[in-house]
Design a protein around this motif. Structure first.
Motif, mmCIF file in Angstrom:
data_model
loop_
_atom_site.group_PDB
_atom_site.id
_atom_site.type_symbol
_atom_site.label_atom_id
_atom_site.label_comp_id
_atom_site.label_asym_id
_atom_site.label_seq_id
_atom_site.Cartn_x
_atom_site.Cartn_y
_atom_site.Cartn_z
ATOM 1 N N GLN A 295 0.826 -1.212 0.000
ATOM 2 C CA GLN A 295 0.000 0.000 0.000
ATOM 3 C C GLN A 295 0.858 1.259 0.000
ATOM 4 O O GLN A 295 0.491 2.273 -0.599
ATOM 5 C CB GLN A 295 -0.953 0.001 1.189
ATOM 6 N N ASP A 296 2.017 1.206 0.662
ATOM 7 C CA ASP A 296 2.930 2.355 0.635
ATOM 8 C C ASP A 296 3.356 2.671 -0.796
ATOM 9 O O ASP A 296 3.428 3.840 -1.200
ATOM 10 C CB ASP A 296 4.176 2.076 1.479
ATOM 11 N N ASN B 209 0.471 4.196 -2.621
ATOM 12 C CA ASN B 209 0.327 5.601 -2.246
ATOM 13 C C ASN B 209 1.318 6.486 -3.001
ATOM 14 O O ASN B 209 0.991 7.621 -3.380
ATOM 15 C CB ASN B 209 0.525 5.770 -0.740
ATOM 16 N N CYS C 10 0.099 6.835 -6.569
ATOM 17 C CA CYS C 10 -1.098 7.688 -6.576
ATOM 18 C C CYS C 10 -0.747 9.162 -6.431
ATOM 19 O O CYS C 10 -1.546 10.032 -6.805
ATOM 20 C CB CYS C 10 -2.048 7.268 -5.461
ATOM 21 N N SER C 11 0.428 9.461 -5.880
ATOM 22 C CA SER C 11 0.825 10.859 -5.683
ATOM 23 C C SER C 11 1.446 11.471 -6.936
ATOM 24 O O SER C 11 1.772 12.663 -6.946
ATOM 25 C CB SER C 11 1.828 10.949 -4.531
ATOM 26 N N ASN D 159 -6.305 1.543 -3.911
ATOM 27 C CA ASN D 159 -6.994 2.549 -3.124
ATOM 28 C C ASN D 159 -6.125 3.799 -3.082
ATOM 29 O O ASN D 159 -5.070 3.805 -2.439
ATOM 30 C CB ASN D 159 -7.252 2.025 -1.711
ATOM 31 N N CYS D 160 -6.546 4.837 -3.790
ATOM 32 C CA CYS D 160 -5.760 6.067 -3.864
ATOM 33 C C CYS D 160 -6.282 7.132 -2.898
ATOM 34 O O CYS D 160 -6.103 8.327 -3.137
ATOM 35 C CB CYS D 160 -5.771 6.604 -5.295
ATOM 36 N N SER D 161 -6.881 6.707 -1.809
ATOM 37 C CA SER D 161 -7.456 7.667 -0.866
ATOM 38 C C SER D 161 -6.396 8.358 -0.017
ATOM 39 O O SER D 161 -6.644 9.410 0.564
ATOM 40 C CB SER D 161 -8.472 6.971 0.040
ATOM 41 N N THR D 162 -5.171 7.760 0.063
ATOM 42 C CA THR D 162 -4.106 8.357 0.888
ATOM 43 C C THR D 162 -2.807 8.487 0.091
ATOM 44 O O THR D 162 -1.787 7.864 0.439
ATOM 45 C CB THR D 162 -3.860 7.518 2.151
ATOM 46 N N PRO D 163 -2.802 9.264 -0.989
ATOM 47 C CA PRO D 163 -1.567 9.413 -1.774
ATOM 48 C C PRO D 163 -0.465 10.071 -0.947
ATOM 49 O O PRO D 163 -0.729 10.978 -0.136
ATOM 50 C CB PRO D 163 -1.995 10.309 -2.931
ATOM 51 N N SER D 164 0.755 9.601 -1.115
ATOM 52 C CA SER D 164 1.879 10.157 -0.356
ATOM 53 C C SER D 164 3.173 9.937 -1.128
ATOM 54 O O SER D 164 3.484 8.818 -1.541
ATOM 55 C CB SER D 164 1.992 9.506 1.022
#
Length: 353
Positions: A210-211, A214, A217-218, A235-240
């Motif tokens: 997931q990291d 993320n 996704c950022s 799941n791109c709800s927490t892009p980082s």
């Protein structure tokens, strides 16, 4: 060297100290290359002997203290920043890759004698990333065998945080492409891989799937591009963009020149030592920067316990001095472990186009 076959001599002694000549793997004549210092000894011997003789024997690699004998960054090595994504410091580390005795396709012509005798061989001397890669891959395989439960990110972290940025004279590794000045993390990453130390790194920086999602996704890709890269439901709800990576790069663009910028990194380390441990931070600040670490001490009560810290860098976007490097090292209080991460303040990849 290529003109020697036209001569009448049976063998040659070449006197040179330029590093590139020691990388020749096409040497179509019996001979040896020696340094000017070694040449004086040969000349003295030959002038005093009525029948001087010489033999050429294979010798294992021996590291000396002369510039050409120390570990150094090859002039043709790839260098950062990463063009596809410069938010992660690249390269990660360096490994032996010059004049490596390597297995070779025996049906291809290799060495030659003179101008018309071509030989085949099972082995030859090769250079490049294709030679450094097996050293790193072999180290990764060794670590996986010793620690079957480690993720690829944990193995990568162990190699990076235990790599050596110093040569065998305890001086910074030099860059052959820049007249043997000190190399930066944009050339050597964390340093020269050290398989023995990597087996027991003390702390690791681990990364979950997931990291990585993320991070992708950022990057402002389209949904189709993101799906192509991830190749799974995501799941791109927490892009980082702040991946839990064992190195740091604080970027600036040409448009930001002259401005003072602040970059904040959060990292989590996992204790893979024997048990309880206490680590204190040692910091080498990049030139003209302000760096803050919170906390400055990490206390672990047991193995596999995780602790987080925050690194904040305040720096000026100086186009004239594009690259400034430093390091952050967590040192176990008994001195058993040193977990080092390079820090780079650098112009982004767009400034190198």
């Amino acid at each position: 060297m290529n003109n020697l076959p036209q001569s009448n001599v049976r063998a040659a002694i070449l006197i040179a100290e330029e590093p590139p000549i020691f990388r020749f793997n096409s040497f179509p004549f019996p001979g040896v290359v020696i340094t000017p210092t070694e040449a004086r000894e040969v000349i003295n011997y030959a002038s005093r002997s009525s029948a001087p003789r010489a033999t050429i024997d294979f010798q294992q690699t021996i590291l000396g203290t002369e510039p050409r004998e120390r570990p150094a960054l090859s002039d043709d090595a790839s260098r950062g920043p990463g063009r596809s994504y410069d938010g992660i410091l690249k390269p990660d580390l360096m490994a032996p890759g010059v004049s490596i005795l390597a297995a070779y396709y025996p049906h291809a012509t290799g060495p030659r004698i003179g101008n018309n005798i071509f030989l085949s061989t099972d082995y030859t001397l090769l250079s490049g990333t294709s030679m450094a890669c097996p050293h790193v891959s072999g180290t990764a395989a060794l670590l996986k065998a010793a620690h079957p439960d480690w993720s690829p990110a944990a193995i990568q972290s162990a190699m990076m945080t235990t790599a050596n940025p110093l040569d065998n004279t305890n001086q910074p590794i030099k860059d052959m492409a820049f007249d043997y000045t000190a190399a930066t993390p944009l050339g050597i990453g964390s340093g020269l891989v050290d398989p023995n130390r990597a087996l027991d790194p003390g702390l690791i920086y681990d990364v979950s799937q997931q990291d990585l999602v993320n991070l992708v996704c950022s990057m402002n890709f389209t949904p189709e591009q993101t799906q192509t890269l991830i190749r799974s439901s995501h799941n791109c709800s927490t892009p980082s963009a702040d991946l839990n990576y064992p190195s740091f790069v604080a970027l600036f663009s040409f448009a930001e020149r002259g401005r003072t910028l602040t970059r904040r990194f959060q990292r989590t380390v996992t204790n893979v030592g024997d048990g309880a441990a206490r680590y204190r931070v040692k910091l080498e600040r990049p030139e003209n920067t302000t760096v803050r670490i919170r906390p400055q001490t990490l206390v672990f009560q047991k193995k596999y316990e995780k602790k987080s810290y925050v690194l904040t860098i305040r720096y000026k976007a100086d186009i004239e001095t594009q690259n400034r490097d430093g390091s952050l090292t967590w040192i176990e209080e008994n001195g058993k472990y040193r977990v080092r991460s390079p820090i780079m303040v650098s112009a982004g990849a767009d400034n190198f186009d």
